[in-house]
Design a protein around this motif. Sequence first.
Motif, PDB file in Angstrom:
ATOM      1  N   UNK A   1       0.880  -1.178   0.000  1.00  0.00           N
ATOM      2  CA  UNK A   1       0.000   0.000   0.000  1.00  0.00           C
ATOM      3  C   UNK A   1       0.913   1.222   0.000  1.00  0.00           C
ATOM      4  N   UNK A   2       0.932   1.914  -1.109  1.00  0.00           N
ATOM      5  CA  UNK A   2       1.798   3.086  -1.244  1.00  0.00           C
ATOM      6  C   UNK A   2       1.013   4.357  -1.009  1.00  0.00           C
ATOM      7  N   UNK A   3       1.453   5.155  -0.062  1.00  0.00           N
ATOM      8  CA  UNK A   3       0.824   6.444   0.212  1.00  0.00           C
ATOM      9  C   UNK A   3       1.375   7.481  -0.750  1.00  0.00           C
ATOM     10  N   UNK A   4       0.465   8.184  -1.399  1.00  0.00           N
ATOM     11  CA  UNK A   4       0.844   9.263  -2.304  1.00  0.00           C
ATOM     12  C   UNK A   4       0.326  10.572  -1.710  1.00  0.00           C
ATOM     13  N   UNK A   5       0.635  11.669  -2.353  1.00  0.00           N
ATOM     14  CA  UNK A   5       0.204  12.970  -1.828  1.00  0.00           C
ATOM     15  C   UNK A   5      -1.320  13.117  -1.886  1.00  0.00           C
ATOM     16  N   UNK A   6      -1.824  14.016  -1.076  1.00  0.00           N
ATOM     17  CA  UNK A   6      -3.240  14.405  -1.049  1.00  0.00           C
ATOM     18  C   UNK A   6      -4.197  13.242  -0.785  1.00  0.00           C
ATOM     19  N   UNK A   7      -3.788  12.307   0.070  1.00  0.00           N
ATOM     20  CA  UNK A   7      -4.680  11.220   0.460  1.00  0.00           C
ATOM     21  C   UNK A   7      -4.844  10.115  -0.568  1.00  0.00           C
ATOM     22  N   UNK A   8      -4.038  10.160  -1.638  1.00  0.00           N
ATOM     23  CA  UNK A   8      -4.132   9.114  -2.651  1.00  0.00           C
ATOM     24  C   UNK A   8      -3.326   7.897  -2.216  1.00  0.00           C
ATOM     25  N   UNK A   9      -3.797   6.713  -2.659  1.00  0.00           N
ATOM     26  CA  UNK A   9      -3.093   5.465  -2.379  1.00  0.00           C
ATOM     27  C   UNK A   9      -2.967   4.665  -3.657  1.00  0.00           C
ATOM     28  N   UNK A  10      -1.946   3.829  -3.721  1.00  0.00           N
ATOM     29  CA  UNK A  10      -1.784   2.866  -4.790  1.00  0.00           C
ATOM     30  C   UNK A  10      -1.553   1.527  -4.104  1.00  0.00           C
ATOM     31  N   UNK A  11      -2.474   0.582  -4.298  1.00  0.00           N
ATOM     32  CA  UNK A  11      -2.423  -0.718  -3.647  1.00  0.00           C
ATOM     33  C   UNK A  11      -2.106  -1.761  -4.712  1.00  0.00           C
ATOM     34  N   UNK A  12      -1.066  -2.563  -4.476  1.00  0.00           N
ATOM     35  CA  UNK A  12      -0.648  -3.576  -5.443  1.00  0.00           C
ATOM     36  C   UNK A  12      -1.027  -4.954  -4.932  1.00  0.00           C
ATOM     37  N   UNK A  13      -1.780  -5.696  -5.746  1.00  0.00           N
ATOM     38  CA  UNK A  13      -2.172  -7.056  -5.385  1.00  0.00           C
ATOM     39  C   UNK A  13      -1.017  -8.013  -5.650  1.00  0.00           C
ATOM     40  N   UNK A  14      -1.153  -9.259  -5.187  1.00  0.00           N
ATOM     41  CA  UNK A  14      -0.110 -10.253  -5.423  1.00  0.00           C
ATOM     42  C   UNK A  14       0.068 -10.544  -6.904  1.00  0.00           C
ATOM     43  N   UNK A  15      -0.930 -10.248  -7.725  1.00  0.00           N
ATOM     44  CA  UNK A  15      -0.820 -10.460  -9.166  1.00  0.00           C
ATOM     45  C   UNK A  15      -0.280  -9.238  -9.896  1.00  0.00           C
ATOM     46  N   UNK A  16       0.098  -8.195  -9.153  1.00  0.00           N
ATOM     47  CA  UNK A  16       0.685  -7.017  -9.768  1.00  0.00           C
ATOM     48  C   UNK A  16      -0.312  -5.974 -10.236  1.00  0.00           C
ATOM     49  N   UNK A  17      -1.610  -6.217 -10.009  1.00  0.00           N
ATOM     50  CA  UNK A  17      -2.614  -5.223 -10.391  1.00  0.00           C
ATOM     51  C   UNK A  17      -2.548  -4.081  -9.386  1.00  0.00           C
ATOM     52  N   UNK A  18      -2.484  -2.870  -9.897  1.00  0.00           N
ATOM     53  CA  UNK A  18      -2.418  -1.698  -9.028  1.00  0.00           C
ATOM     54  C   UNK A  18      -3.778  -1.030  -8.971  1.00  0.00           C
ATOM     55  N   UNK A  19      -4.314  -0.940  -7.769  1.00  0.00           N
ATOM     56  CA  UNK A  19      -5.606  -0.314  -7.527  1.00  0.00           C
ATOM     57  C   UNK A  19      -5.375   1.112  -7.048  1.00  0.00           C
ATOM     58  N   UNK A  20      -6.113   2.036  -7.610  1.00  0.00           N
ATOM     59  CA  UNK A  20      -5.995   3.441  -7.212  1.00  0.00           C
ATOM     60  C   UNK A  20      -7.050   3.780  -6.172  1.00  0.00           C
ATOM     61  N   UNK A  21      -6.656   4.570  -5.213  1.00  0.00           N
ATOM     62  CA  UNK A  21      -7.597   5.196  -4.285  1.00  0.00           C
ATOM     63  C   UNK A  21      -7.341   6.692  -4.432  1.00  0.00           C
ATOM     64  N   UNK A  22      -8.204   7.404  -5.171  1.00  0.00           N
ATOM     65  CA  UNK A  22      -7.958   8.828  -5.443  1.00  0.00           C
ATOM     66  C   UNK A  22      -7.959   9.704  -4.189  1.00  0.00           C
ATOM     67  N   UNK A  23      -8.786   9.345  -3.193  1.00  0.00           N
ATOM     68  CA  UNK A  23      -8.860  10.124  -1.958  1.00  0.00           C
ATOM     69  C   UNK A  23      -9.353   9.207  -0.844  1.00  0.00           C
ATOM     70  N   UNK A  24      -8.440   8.709  -0.033  1.00  0.00           N
ATOM     71  CA  UNK A  24      -8.838   7.754   1.018  1.00  0.00           C
ATOM     72  C   UNK A  24      -9.787   8.389   2.029  1.00  0.00           C
ATOM     73  N   UNK A  25      -9.725   9.699   2.175  1.00  0.00           N
ATOM     74  CA  UNK A  25     -10.596  10.391   3.130  1.00  0.00           C
ATOM     75  C   UNK A  25     -12.033  10.464   2.607  1.00  0.00           C
ATOM     76  N   UNK A  26     -12.242  10.272   1.315  1.00  0.00           N
ATOM     77  CA  UNK A  26     -13.580  10.330   0.730  1.00  0.00           C
ATOM     78  C   UNK A  26     -14.287   8.968   0.763  1.00  0.00           C
ATOM     79  N   UNK A  27     -13.586   7.920   1.188  1.00  0.00           N
ATOM     80  CA  UNK A  27     -14.218   6.599   1.276  1.00  0.00           C
ATOM     81  C   UNK A  27     -15.278   6.595   2.380  1.00  0.00           C
TER      82      UNK A  27
END
Length: 157
Positions: free
Chosen positions: A119-145
């Motif tokens: 789980x990679x933290x990016x600026x402005x509350x964004x996240x990039x989550x990498x699955x075991x298969x290498x698929x990267x899921x974006x979370x544009x704003x974790x605070x908006x979940x």
Amino acid sequence: MSNLPFRDLALDANGRLVLTDLDGATHVGVTPVRAHPISAPDEGVSLVGVHGHELAWVERISALPDGPRRLLEAELAAREFHPVLKRLISVNTFATPSTWRIETDRGEIDFVLKSEEDIRRLEEGRLLITSTHGVQLQVPDRWALDRASKRLLERFL
């Protein structure tokens, strides 16, 4: 095969791309990066090592032999596919590896999170989550979940 910009391209047991360069040196964890992914997806792919340096340049993916071409196409497809996480539905355990059920902009999926480092933290509350298969899921704003998603996610951050 003498016109190849490398000797060999393969996957290791952990699913990482391994390049053997023309001098015979082996580089593990190579990342393919397209120069022009939209306007010329078949032309110009840089094979970049873990330290960010270009190890080889592929003029045309379609000119490669079948094995390396298929590997590169698969790696690029996984790298360029980034569904957006909209909601965390469930997590089977708060230890890793753990299986997550999520809702994305492309539907519900299950994936395995190998470790918290995926789980990679990016600026402005964004996240990039990498699955075991290498698929990267974006979370544009974790605070908006939604509240439940934030609560589950916080256990891994």
